[in-house]
Design a protein around this motif. Structure first.
Motif, PDB file in Angstrom:
ATOM      1  N   ILE A 153      27.962  31.910  37.140  1.00 59.92           N
ATOM      2  CA  ILE A 153      26.598  32.416  36.953  1.00 59.92           C
ATOM      3  C   ILE A 153      25.805  32.166  38.219  1.00 59.92           C
ATOM      4  O   ILE A 153      26.012  31.155  38.907  1.00 59.92           O
ATOM      5  N   VAL A 165      31.008  28.425  33.532  1.00 64.93           N
ATOM      6  CA  VAL A 165      30.424  29.329  34.532  1.00 64.93           C
ATOM      7  C   VAL A 165      29.277  28.684  35.311  1.00 64.93           C
ATOM      8  O   VAL A 165      28.866  29.187  36.345  1.00 64.93           O
ATOM      9  N   VAL A 200      20.133  32.124  33.391  1.00 65.13           N
ATOM     10  CA  VAL A 200      20.358  31.288  32.207  1.00 65.13           C
ATOM     11  C   VAL A 200      21.300  31.895  31.180  1.00 65.13           C
ATOM     12  O   VAL A 200      21.679  31.221  30.234  1.00 65.13           O
ATOM     13  N   SER A 243      24.366  32.220  30.482  1.00 64.78           N
ATOM     14  CA  SER A 243      25.768  31.854  30.677  1.00 64.78           C
ATOM     15  C   SER A 243      26.711  32.495  29.657  1.00 64.78           C
ATOM     16  O   SER A 243      27.803  32.923  30.020  1.00 64.78           O
TER      17      SER A 243
END
Lengths: 307, 305
Positions: A150, A47, A155, A157
């Motif tokens: 993402i 991602v 952060v 993920s």
């Protein structure tokens, strides 16, 4: 299909090292299985660097946004007692003066702070961190691409991976192919956890071997059967006395299912965003070998029918 | 002292190899210290044939554990857990009403908080280790995260702090950081507060896509980006795409390194005692990498040692 077990077969294409060819293998394997008539869902779990969509023309994508909770502090109610700060395992809450500051990038969204606040001063609002796109590549349902992505600067993920994998399960595919991120940390684990098989794409280089060891450790700790697909194999790849990869896999009891030779044309096609399956007989053969071995491997837990 | 981080967005574009080449190119004129910020797959110590000096455990988070002897089976924990980490083993273990899947547990403690009979405890984990090493080009800090840990960003920060201390002690002019792939926590930890991000791009559609994401992240963090195009002759179309992207974003393209088997042989040949200077002059790929370093150093006005 004659599957007695309705659960799809889930194959995670993984590697510790980046750039070994996970996306090449995942996209071409999914494409091959779908053309054989199986219902396939390809999930892009990388991602942070999602690339699978670059290799397919798809129909219009359905977009699901991924949200995590953001903690709001009611300044009227908050007495800055520090109970939330003390309870938070991630240091996401700090008492500053007469109120509490929330650090979104540290919050895991567990909700414990809400429970411990004696003033009921905390509430949650949704905060977007990314999205999951679902699109048909072939006839509806034949080959579905579910891609997580993402947002830049976010952060969490693993949460995007979780939503993507959940979305993929709704497709009722025969086979789910997971294209996973490099590494062995939380995002990689969220991507491979619960898979029936780890296909480790590896290369016979010092970096490749070092990182393959870590991936085999992870597979064994997770209890997922692993097999290796060697990419960019050299002319000596099948000579056990010359191949370090062969030695490592033998020592660790991990089979090597297939090899894709080093071939500049494969690299050039991949560079353009093309599928190499139709251009390279060697790739075709390697992926067919992988598929055969895969059906044998998962045959114990799944009744695999012929499409 | 200047801090330069080598990163890429996409994995496997040649970050570690290029970092090692830059280190050897720099060692002729500058004092350098190094950090390997890819704590999930740490390869710079291999590339530099580094000798570890000391390693310290890096404390991680926690994982919940349910004592089946105390558990009353009320199920409050399974309702409190937002990570789906608590499950009912059922027939697999009929005497354990609830158990924890350590791979899903994030160690928040919400289950322990709601447990009326105190059957749940949190156990601390070791998340990995942070190490110091020596190499022929300078001192090196690196780390290795334990499988499945979620503290990669914090371990990167720990590795960078170690590297900064090494740099100070050795009076280094440059701290060179080999970054992780992606744009997540470890990358944010690796590139924040550095003087220059050198993005190693490859001429593929994936390479261009992921370079764009990394550059967006660097812009947000206020870190200047320069690009070195690796394996530049692999695809003319792909190379043009990277060049156009650099032009459009106003990002300096500081070098193009062609695909060259000599690059892969370089590190082995160094081990045989051949001088780096001789090697850099010996092949187009190595020469291009050394030239790229000269431009990076020039753009940062690195002091000559």
């Amino acid at each position: 299909m004659t599957d007695v077990d309705a659960r799809p077969i889930t194959v995670a294409v993984a590697s510790g090292k980046g750039g070994t060819g996970k996306t090449l293998v995942a996209t071409n394997l999914a494409w091959m299985l779908a053309r054989e008539g199986r219902l396939v869902t390809l999930v892009d779990c990388d991602v942070q660097a999602p690339n699978d969509h670059l290799f397919f023309e798809t129909g219009e994508a359905q977009v699901t946004e991924v949200f995590v909770p953001h903690i709001e502090v009611d300044a009227e109610r908050c007495t800055a007692c520090g109970a939330c700060r003390d309870a938070c395992a991630y240091g996401a809450l700090r008492v500053l003066g007469s109120t509490v500051m929330v650090f979104d990038e540290l919050c895991h969204g567990c909700g414990l702070c809400l429970s411990v606040c004696p003033q009921l001063a905390l509430t949650e609002t949704p905060r977007r961190i990314g999205e999951v796109r679902r699109a048909d590549v072939l006839a509806p349902g034949a080959l579905v691409l579910v891609g997580g992505r993402i947002d830049i600067g976010e952060v969490r993920s693993p949460e995007v991976v979780r939503v993507a994998r959940e979305r993929a399960l709704r497709e009722h595919a025969d086979v789910i192919v997971l294209d996973t991120p490099p590494g062995v940390a939380c995002t990689a684990v969220a991507s491979v956890h619960g898979a029936d098989l780890l296909l480790l794409v590896s290369e016979d280089t010092p970096f490749g071997l070092h990182d393959l060891r870590l991936s085999i450790d992870l597979a064994q700790e997770l209890g997922i059967p692993a097999a290796v697909m060697e990419n960019r194999a050299g002319p000596m790849a099948e000579d056990p006395s010359r191949s370090m990869l062969e030695t490592l896999c033998f020592e660790r009891g991990v089979p090597i299912w297939a090899r894709i030779p080093f071939d500049r044309r494969i690299a050039e096609t991949y560079a353009r965003g093309g599928l190499v399956l139709d251009e390279s007989e060697r790739v075709q053969r390697a992926l067919a070998d992988v598929a055969d071995a895969m059906w044998r491997q998962v045959g114990a837990t799944h009744e695999v029918g012929t499409p | 002292m200047k801090t330069i981080v080598v990163a890429s967005g996409k994995g496997g574009t040649g970050k570690t190899t290029m970092t090692a080449l830059f280190a050897h190119a720099a060692a002729g004129t500058s004092r350098i210290a190094l950090a390997d910020a890819d704590v999930e797959a740490s390869n710079l110590p291999i590339a530099l044939m580094a000798q570890p000096v000391s390693c310290e455990a890096f404390a991680g988070g926690s994982v919940a554990n349910i004592d089946p002897g105390l558990c009353a089976g009320c199920g409050a924990c399974i309702r409190a857990c937002r990570f789906g980490a608590i499950y009912t083993p059922g027939e697999a273990d009929p005497f354990t009403p609830f158990a924890v899947d350590p791979w899903s547990c994030e160690g928040c403690g919400a289950c322990a908080y709601v447990c009326a009979v105190d059957a749940i405890s949190l156990e601390h984990l070791q998340a990995g280790e942070a190490c110091t090493a020596t190499s022929t080009v300078g001192p090196l800090a690196f780390g290795q995260l334990a499988a499945g840990q979620d503290l990669s960003g914090r371990l990167v920060t720990e590795v960078r702090e170690r590297a900064s201390r090494l740099a100070e002690e050795s009076l280094a002019d440059v701290l060179l950081i080999d970054g992780p792939p992606g744009v997540g926590c470890p990358t944010i930890a690796a590139i924040t507060n550095t003087d220059q991000l050198v993005a190693i791009a490859e001429p593929t559609v994936s390479g261009a896509h992921d370079l764009g994401r990394l550059a967006d992240l660097a812009d947000r963090l206020g870190v200047p980006v320069a690009v070195v195009l690796n394996k530049s002759d692999l695809s003319a179309e792909g190379a043009d795409q990277i060049r156009a992207m650099c032009r459009d974003r106003g990002t300096p393209l500081l070098g193009e390194v062609p695909f060259d088997p000599a690059v892969a042989r370089f590190l082995g040949q160094l081990a045989c005692g051949i001088e780096p200077g001789t090697l850099f002059a010996s092949s187009p790929g190595l020469k291009a990498a050394a030239d790229a370093w000269v431009r990076i150093a020039g753009s940062l006005e690195l002091a000559r040692a």
